[in-house]
Design a protein around this motif. Structure first.
Motif, PDB file in Angstrom:
ATOM      1  N   VAL A   1      10.043  14.623   0.188  1.00 26.08           N
ATOM      2  CA  VAL A   1      10.353  13.631   1.226  1.00 26.08           C
ATOM      3  C   VAL A   1       9.703  14.022   2.553  1.00 26.08           C
ATOM      4  O   VAL A   1       9.033  13.208   3.193  1.00 26.08           O
ATOM      5  N   GLY A   2       9.885  15.273   2.955  1.00 28.42           N
ATOM      6  CA  GLY A   2       9.398  15.707   4.266  1.00 28.42           C
ATOM      7  C   GLY A   2       7.904  15.847   4.385  1.00 28.42           C
ATOM      8  O   GLY A   2       7.325  15.493   5.419  1.00 28.42           O
ATOM      9  N   ASP A   3       7.266  16.352   3.343  1.00 29.12           N
ATOM     10  CA  ASP A   3       5.833  16.636   3.432  1.00 29.12           C
ATOM     11  C   ASP A   3       4.934  15.581   2.799  1.00 29.12           C
ATOM     12  O   ASP A   3       3.805  15.396   3.230  1.00 29.12           O
ATOM     13  N   LYS A   4       5.420  14.910   1.762  1.00 30.69           N
ATOM     14  CA  LYS A   4       4.556  13.960   1.055  1.00 30.69           C
ATOM     15  C   LYS A   4       4.846  12.507   1.424  1.00 30.69           C
ATOM     16  O   LYS A   4       3.941  11.789   1.849  1.00 30.69           O
ATOM     17  N   ILE A   5       6.088  12.071   1.263  1.00 33.26           N
ATOM     18  CA  ILE A   5       6.397  10.657   1.511  1.00 33.26           C
ATOM     19  C   ILE A   5       6.276  10.319   2.991  1.00 33.26           C
ATOM     20  O   ILE A   5       5.649   9.329   3.366  1.00 33.26           O
ATOM     21  N   ARG A   6       6.838  11.148   3.856  1.00 30.77           N
ATOM     22  CA  ARG A   6       6.767  10.855   5.297  1.00 30.77           C
ATOM     23  C   ARG A   6       5.364  10.975   5.855  1.00 30.77           C
ATOM     24  O   ARG A   6       5.085  10.471   6.943  1.00 30.77           O
ATOM     25  N   ALA A   7       4.460  11.610   5.130  1.00 30.10           N
ATOM     26  CA  ALA A   7       3.071  11.742   5.581  1.00 30.10           C
ATOM     27  C   ALA A   7       2.230  10.511   5.250  1.00 30.10           C
ATOM     28  O   ALA A   7       1.107  10.373   5.739  1.00 30.10           O
ATOM     29  N   ILE A   8       2.748   9.602   4.448  1.00 28.92           N
ATOM     30  CA  ILE A   8       2.003   8.396   4.080  1.00 28.92           C
ATOM     31  C   ILE A   8       1.898   7.489   5.299  1.00 28.92           C
ATOM     32  O   ILE A   8       2.898   7.202   5.961  1.00 28.92           O
ATOM     33  N   LYS A   9       0.703   7.053   5.592  1.00 25.15           N
ATOM     34  CA  LYS A   9       0.456   6.205   6.760  1.00 25.15           C
ATOM     35  C   LYS A   9       1.255   4.907   6.643  1.00 25.15           C
ATOM     36  O   LYS A   9       1.214   4.234   5.616  1.00 25.15           O
ATOM     37  N   GLY A  10       1.994   4.589   7.696  1.00 25.83           N
ATOM     38  CA  GLY A  10       2.813   3.389   7.727  1.00 25.83           C
ATOM     39  C   GLY A  10       4.294   3.674   7.572  1.00 25.83           C
ATOM     40  O   GLY A  10       5.134   2.882   7.976  1.00 25.83           O
ATOM     41  N   VAL A  11       4.640   4.827   6.969  1.00 25.41           N
ATOM     42  CA  VAL A  11       6.046   5.188   6.794  1.00 25.41           C
ATOM     43  C   VAL A  11       6.614   5.613   8.149  1.00 25.41           C
ATOM     44  O   VAL A  11       6.049   6.478   8.825  1.00 25.41           O
TER      45      VAL A  11
ATOM     46  N   THR B   1       0.831  -1.205   0.000  1.00 24.32           N
ATOM     47  CA  THR B   1       0.000   0.000   0.000  1.00 24.32           C
ATOM     48  C   THR B   1       0.864   1.253   0.000  1.00 24.32           C
ATOM     49  O   THR B   1       0.586   2.205  -0.738  1.00 24.32           O
ATOM     50  N   VAL B   2       1.923   1.253   0.804  1.00 25.13           N
ATOM     51  CA  VAL B   2       2.841   2.386   0.822  1.00 25.13           C
ATOM     52  C   VAL B   2       3.472   2.557  -0.553  1.00 25.13           C
ATOM     53  O   VAL B   2       3.546   3.668  -1.077  1.00 25.13           O
ATOM     54  N   LYS B   3       3.905   1.465  -1.169  1.00 24.72           N
ATOM     55  CA  LYS B   3       4.495   1.527  -2.507  1.00 24.72           C
ATOM     56  C   LYS B   3       3.511   2.156  -3.494  1.00 24.72           C
ATOM     57  O   LYS B   3       3.877   3.029  -4.281  1.00 24.72           O
ATOM     58  N   GLU B   4       2.259   1.731  -3.449  1.00 25.33           N
ATOM     59  CA  GLU B   4       1.250   2.277  -4.363  1.00 25.33           C
ATOM     60  C   GLU B   4       1.052   3.770  -4.138  1.00 25.33           C
ATOM     61  O   GLU B   4       0.936   4.538  -5.107  1.00 25.33           O
ATOM     62  N   LYS B   5       1.013   4.197  -2.880  1.00 21.27           N
ATOM     63  CA  LYS B   5       0.835   5.620  -2.569  1.00 21.27           C
ATOM     64  C   LYS B   5       2.034   6.435  -3.055  1.00 21.27           C
ATOM     65  O   LYS B   5       1.881   7.537  -3.572  1.00 21.27           O
ATOM     66  N   VAL B   6       3.237   5.878  -2.890  1.00 19.91           N
ATOM     67  CA  VAL B   6       4.447   6.555  -3.353  1.00 19.91           C
ATOM     68  C   VAL B   6       4.420   6.689  -4.871  1.00 19.91           C
ATOM     69  O   VAL B   6       4.753   7.745  -5.427  1.00 19.91           O
ATOM     70  N   GLU B   7       4.016   5.631  -5.571  1.00 22.96           N
ATOM     71  CA  GLU B   7       3.961   5.658  -7.040  1.00 22.96           C
ATOM     72  C   GLU B   7       2.984   6.695  -7.572  1.00 22.96           C
ATOM     73  O   GLU B   7       3.127   7.158  -8.699  1.00 22.96           O
ATOM     74  N   GLU B   8       1.981   7.065  -6.783  1.00 19.37           N
ATOM     75  CA  GLU B   8       0.997   8.058  -7.208  1.00 19.37           C
ATOM     76  C   GLU B   8       1.580   9.473  -7.256  1.00 19.37           C
ATOM     77  O   GLU B   8       1.012  10.349  -7.908  1.00 19.37           O
ATOM     78  N   LEU B   9       2.693   9.699  -6.580  1.00 16.39           N
ATOM     79  CA  LEU B   9       3.308  11.026  -6.564  1.00 16.39           C
ATOM     80  C   LEU B   9       3.948  11.306  -7.922  1.00 16.39           C
ATOM     81  O   LEU B   9       4.703  10.476  -8.436  1.00 16.39           O
ATOM     82  N   PRO B  10       3.685  12.452  -8.519  1.00 14.99           N
ATOM     83  CA  PRO B  10       4.195  12.727  -9.872  1.00 14.99           C
ATOM     84  C   PRO B  10       5.721  12.787  -9.951  1.00 14.99           C
ATOM     85  O   PRO B  10       6.289  12.554 -11.019  1.00 14.99           O
TER      86      PRO B  10
END
Length: 81
Positions: A60-70, A21-30
């Protein structure tokens, strides 16, 4: 252009099922061109391309680290000779 590899660690226990799920959320980022679930110290590796260091910091700080589970990230910045 700044290219980097972001290594992402996902929490243990209930979060282990969140790795895909984290991988999928990361892939959604342009800014992310590729992402993979991997074995090792981190759970997901993402290749990112941004226009500036500020954009990298925001990604990294605002988008990736905000993903639940990271839980943590480590960023490796690529360079050319």
């Amino acid at each position: 252009m700044v290219m980097a590899f972001v290594m992402i660690r996902v929490g243990t226990g209930e979060y282990m099922s969140w790795i895909p799920t984290v991988k999928e959320k990361v892939e959604e980022l342009p800014e992310v061109s590729e992402a993979y679930c991997v074995f090792g110290r981190c759970d997901v590796h993402a290749k990112v391309k941004v226009n500036s260091w500020k954009e990298l910091t925001n990604l990294v700080g605002d988008k990736i680290r905000a993903i639940k589970g990271v839980t943590t990230t480590e960023t490796l910045v690529a360079y050319e000779e």
